[in-house]
Design an enzyme around this catalytic site. Structure first.
Site, short mmCIF file in Angstrom:
data_model
loop_
_atom_site.label_atom_id
_atom_site.label_comp_id
_atom_site.label_asym_id
_atom_site.label_seq_id
_atom_site.Cartn_x
_atom_site.Cartn_y
_atom_site.Cartn_z
N ARG A 125 27.33 42.17 44.81
CA ARG A 125 28.21 43.04 44.03
C ARG A 125 27.36 44.23 43.54
NH1 ARG A 125 32.72 39.90 42.13
NH2 ARG A 125 33.74 41.82 41.57
N CYS B 281 32.22 36.68 39.85
CA CYS B 281 32.49 35.79 41.00
C CYS B 281 31.61 36.19 42.18
CB CYS B 281 33.95 35.89 41.42
SG CYS B 281 35.03 35.01 40.30
N ASN C 298 42.61 42.84 35.04
CA ASN C 298 41.79 43.96 35.49
C ASN C 298 42.16 45.29 34.85
OD1 ASN C 298 40.44 42.10 36.92
ND2 ASN C 298 41.33 42.64 38.91
C1 EPZ Z 1 37.63 45.20 40.84
O1 EPZ Z 1 36.30 44.78 41.09
C2 EPZ Z 1 38.35 43.96 40.38
N1 EPZ Z 1 37.73 43.44 39.18
C3 EPZ Z 1 38.31 42.91 41.49
O2 EPZ Z 1 39.09 41.81 41.07
C4 EPZ Z 1 38.96 43.49 42.75
O3 EPZ Z 1 38.85 42.56 43.79
C5 EPZ Z 1 38.24 44.79 43.14
O4 EPZ Z 1 38.27 45.71 42.02
C6 EPZ Z 1 38.90 45.48 44.33
O5 EPZ Z 1 40.22 45.76 44.02
C7 EPZ Z 1 37.99 44.02 37.99
O6 EPZ Z 1 38.73 44.99 37.91
C8 EPZ Z 1 37.36 43.41 36.78
P1 EPZ Z 1 35.06 47.60 43.61
P2 EPZ Z 1 35.14 45.87 41.35
O7 EPZ Z 1 34.01 48.31 42.84
O8 EPZ Z 1 35.35 47.03 40.48
C9 EPZ Z 1 31.59 47.72 46.83
C10 EPZ Z 1 39.49 39.56 40.54
O9 EPZ Z 1 39.59 38.53 41.21
N2 EPZ Z 1 30.84 48.46 45.80
O10 EPZ Z 1 36.32 48.30 43.97
O11 EPZ Z 1 33.84 45.17 41.31
C11 EPZ Z 1 31.74 46.25 46.43
O12 EPZ Z 1 30.60 45.52 46.82
C12 EPZ Z 1 38.39 40.55 40.85
O13 EPZ Z 1 40.26 39.88 39.59
C13 EPZ Z 1 29.62 49.03 46.16
O14 EPZ Z 1 29.16 48.91 47.28
O15 EPZ Z 1 35.47 46.26 42.86
C14 EPZ Z 1 32.96 45.82 47.17
O16 EPZ Z 1 32.58 45.51 48.50
C15 EPZ Z 1 37.58 40.12 42.05
N3 EPZ Z 1 28.90 49.69 45.20
C16 EPZ Z 1 33.82 47.08 47.18
O17 EPZ Z 1 32.94 48.18 46.88
C17 EPZ Z 1 29.37 49.85 43.92
O18 EPZ Z 1 28.68 50.49 43.09
C18 EPZ Z 1 34.95 47.05 46.16
O19 EPZ Z 1 34.35 46.98 44.91
C19 EPZ Z 1 30.62 49.27 43.59
C20 EPZ Z 1 31.34 48.59 44.55
#
Ligand code: EPZ
Length: 415
Positions: free
Chosen positions: A118, A113, A21
């Site tokens: 998402r 995933c 990540n």
């Molecule tokens: C990053 O995903 C990681 N992936 C994820 O790891 C990790 O679980 C996640 O951060 C939380 O730490 C990468 O870095 C490639 P978020 P990301 O945006 O950026 C909501 C793994 O297994 N959200 O922090 O997609 C979203 O739905 C993966 O390595 C919105 O609502 O995570 C979620 O509920 C899985 N609107 C929460 O925020 C948006 O525009 C966290 O998402 C963006 C996100």
């Protein structure tokens, strides 16, 4: 498919790979930096392979030298085709980088995933505040910055990791200053800021809740070492925990492990941290991990929840999990139940009653970390466990079977 003959008892030491990540946004950042970027300690995982395919589609030349990935950013196009966008979630962070470099970008909604919807609403609303015009049609995004990217004040309603990274990439070479309030604080954010600053960027406060970005004219590629993968580290710690093992992890950043230590201590493991190494000794039988609630960093990370659930499945007593980050991140619970685990899932809460022992069974991986949790459980289970769709696991682990086999597990990967 991964086949495990359990139970195992793990011992020995293992080096931890570079962070998935961190590598992914760093590769997107290489698009902005002129000349050559060399990323040391790059993990050879399928998500990085996909990111390289995206870079090469954009016109950048990439080549591997051992675990160094060299990117030369001669860009010739600014759109990413649906098949590549659909491969993984993090493809969305290319958006900020491509608009920064070309003034426009055309790409579709990302895949990744299935952990629940998402959405990318925070990415889109934040980038629009920087003067980027984004039109959504047919599941694709058509982005333009007719007057260039203009710094602005952005307050994230949720400290989204990806949205924080996208804003950093869009703002680093913008006009003016950008402030990100309620920014994500994960170590990977700090790693991205460190690389961009070494390339000539002016990003302050990464790792804190408020990040300030003074736009600069241009960035030049440089060398950078990717931070170790804290989730791979906690996966192997959980593997030692469920097998009464005693292992030492090398080349880790112990500060990043601190938010994940409590379940190991609660369940009776002894963890010693020194420099870039960590030793974990597990009792014959674990106690319950008691209460796990996932939170944005520096809270307990959602990515560690599945493998800790495998520990709770064989712990003495009851453990309660509250998954606050993703809406559907308990798919591994059903598969653990096929191995004899006693788990009750109600919405964001999962109650796990530890059992004496799990039994090997044919199970299926539905996502990256859930698949890793099934491997961990297979190490503790008596008999043979087969994990199908192990391709999910290869997205984030260079060689989980080889690593665990080197620690004494009877495990192999079938093509
Ligand atoms: C990053 O995903 C990681 N992936 C994820 O790891 C990790 O679980 C996640 O951060 C939380 O730490 C990468 O870095 C490639 P978020 P990301 O945006 O950026 C909501 C793994 O297994 N959200 O922090 O997609 C979203 O739905 C993966 O390595 C919105 O609502 O995570 C979620 O509920 C899985 N609107 C929460 O925020 C948006 O525009 C966290 O998402 C963006 C996100």
């Amino acid at each position: 498919m991964i086949v495990i003959d359990g139970p195992a008892e793990l011992g020995g030491e293992i080096s931890i790979q570079g962070a998935k990540n961190s590598t992914l946004p760093l590769l997107a950042a290489a698009v902005i930096c002129k000349g050559q970027t060399v990323l040391h300690n790059c993990p050879k995982i399928s998500d990085v392979k996909t990111a390289v395919q995206i870079l090469e589609h954009l016109g950048c030349r990439c080549c591997w030298e051992d675990s160094d990935l060299i990117v030369d950013n001669a860009m010739t196009c600014c759109e990413i085709p649906q098949d590549l966008m659909g491969e993984m979630r993090s493809s969305i962070v290319f958006l900020g980088a491509i608009v920064s470099r070309c003034g426009q970008a055309d790409l579709c909604f990302p895949g990744g995933c299935e952990l629940g919807p998402r959405p990318i609403d925070l990415h889109i609303s934040s980038l629009k505040k920087l003067g980027i015009e984004i039109e959504e049609s047919g599941g694709c995004l058509h982005c333009r910055a007719p007057n260039g990217i203009e710094g602005n004040y952005i307050s994230l309603s949720f400290p989204s990791v990806g949205a924080t990274e996208n804003v950093m990439l869009a703002a680093v070479c913008s006009k003016g200053t950008t402030i990100i309030a309620n920014a994500a604080r994960e170590p990977e954010i700090g790693d991205l800021a460190a690389y961009l600053n070494r390339c000539g960027g002016r990003i302050y406060g990464a790792g804190e809740g408020c990040i300030i970005i003074d736009g600069v004219k241009e960035l030049y590629g440089c060398e950078h070492r990717v931070i170790p993968d804290r989730i791979v580290a906690v996966t192997y710690m959980a593997s030692a925990a469920v097998t009464g093992g005693n292992i030492t992890l090398k080349d880790i950043d112990n500060a990043h492990i601190l938010p994940m230590l409590s379940p190991f201590e609660e369940s009776g493991c002894e963890v010693r941290q020194l420099g870039g190494a960590l030793n974990i000794m597990a009792p014959r039988r674990l106690n319950a991990v008691k209460h796990i609630r996932t939170m944005p960093y520096p809270g307990f990370p959602t990515d560690a929840q599945p493998v800790i659930m495998s520990m709770a499945a064989v712990g003495r007593g009851t453990s309660v999990f509250v998954e606050n980050i993703f809406e559907n991140r308990y798919k591994h619970a059903g598969e653990l139940q096929r191995m004899g685990a006693k788990i009750k899932v109600e919405g964001k809460v999962a109650v796990v009653e530890g059992v004496e022992a799990l039994s090997g069974a044919p199970v299926t991986a539905y996502d990256l970390r859930g698949g890793a949790a099934l491997v961990v459980a297979g190490l503790a289970a008596s008999g043979k466990t087969t994990v199908s769709d192990a391709g999910f696991i290869a997205r984030g682990y260079e060689d989980i079977a080889g690593d665990l086999a080197s620690l004494g597990a009877r495990i192999r990967e079938l093509p």
